[in-house]
Design an enzyme around this catalytic site. Sequence first.
Site, short mmCIF file in Angstrom:
data_model
loop_
_atom_site.label_atom_id
_atom_site.label_comp_id
_atom_site.label_asym_id
_atom_site.label_seq_id
_atom_site.Cartn_x
_atom_site.Cartn_y
_atom_site.Cartn_z
N PRO A 87 -8.84 4.67 4.92
CA PRO A 87 -8.65 4.79 6.37
C PRO A 87 -8.20 6.20 6.77
O PRO A 87 -8.25 6.55 7.95
CB PRO A 87 -7.57 3.76 6.69
CG PRO A 87 -7.20 3.10 5.43
CD PRO A 87 -7.93 3.72 4.29
N GLU A 114 -2.14 -1.44 -1.95
CA GLU A 114 -1.59 -0.44 -1.02
C GLU A 114 -2.28 0.91 -1.12
O GLU A 114 -2.05 1.79 -0.31
CB GLU A 114 -0.08 -0.27 -1.23
CG GLU A 114 0.73 -1.49 -0.86
CD GLU A 114 0.51 -1.93 0.58
OE1 GLU A 114 0.73 -1.11 1.49
OE2 GLU A 114 0.11 -3.09 0.79
C1 4GO Z 1 -11.21 2.08 3.58
C2 4GO Z 1 -10.39 1.51 2.60
C3 4GO Z 1 -10.09 0.77 5.20
C4 4GO Z 1 -11.04 1.70 4.90
C5 4GO Z 1 -9.43 0.59 2.99
C6 4GO Z 1 -11.89 2.32 5.97
N1 4GO Z 1 -9.31 0.23 4.29
N2 4GO Z 1 -11.47 2.19 7.21
N3 4GO Z 1 -8.55 0.02 2.12
O1 4GO Z 1 -12.90 2.89 5.66
C7 4GO Z 1 -6.97 1.84 -0.52
C8 4GO Z 1 -6.50 0.45 -0.72
C9 4GO Z 1 -7.83 1.84 0.69
C10 4GO Z 1 -7.32 -0.44 0.17
C11 4GO Z 1 -8.34 0.43 0.79
#
Ligand code: 4GO
Length: 223
Positions: A87, A114
């Site tokens: 994210p 996490e």
């Molecule tokens: C990518 C990875 C959201 C995205 C994630 C995204 N959440 N918005 N979660 O592209 C590391 C642990 C990141 C869980 C992952």
Amino acid sequence: MRFDVLTLFPEMIESHLQYSILKRAVETGIIDVNTVNPRDFTLDKHKKVDDTPYGGGAGMVLMPQPYVDAYESVERQENSITIMLSPQGEPLKENLVKELANYDQIVMLCGHYEGFDERIREIIKPREISIGDFVLTGGELPALCLIDAVSRKIEGTLGKIESANDDSFADGLLEYPQYTKPRNFRGLEVPEVLLNGNHKDINEFRQEQSLKRTKERRPDLLY
Ligand code: 4GO
């Protein structure tokens, strides 16, 4: 195009490739997707890939050794890029998808829990990419979004290359409305202009509709 996906859940990646257009792309050799599981690179008997965060706090952090060793086991081609799905990354947009379609190999790091020990980023130096401003439980769905979006830019994946040219975003606008048979469904008629075979009129109508839709829904795309 070769995709190498580092993931603790390889079945999540493999299962998505068994359907529809991506299935055909794999079968015809247009794309090749491989998974590498960092758990296979653990050195302890419990195959531990995560631990509690230094400094305290909730959740588990992915340890550097299994990820870095898994990454270094991937054979790199000349024209290759490494991506971490997170994210905190650069937002994935159509232009970035097109840029990525020019590589011969995309290596992707999917996290879970996490997130990653920061030293994974420091050592691997991936390009960090996000599919949107929300947090998921893992990077696998974003990795699949990226594989899907990039694959459909590669010649031969879609039936006709034109079918990508009319996509939303292809010309910076949202796609115009589409209709198929029947001409009348529950009293709703297909717009007359689409039936008369006049391609100049049809193109004008579609261009107008694209612009109207974009103004209403995504004015940010226009300026
Ligand atoms: C990518 C990875 C959201 C995205 C994630 C995204 N959440 N918005 N979660 O592209 C590391 C642990 C990141 C869980 C992952």
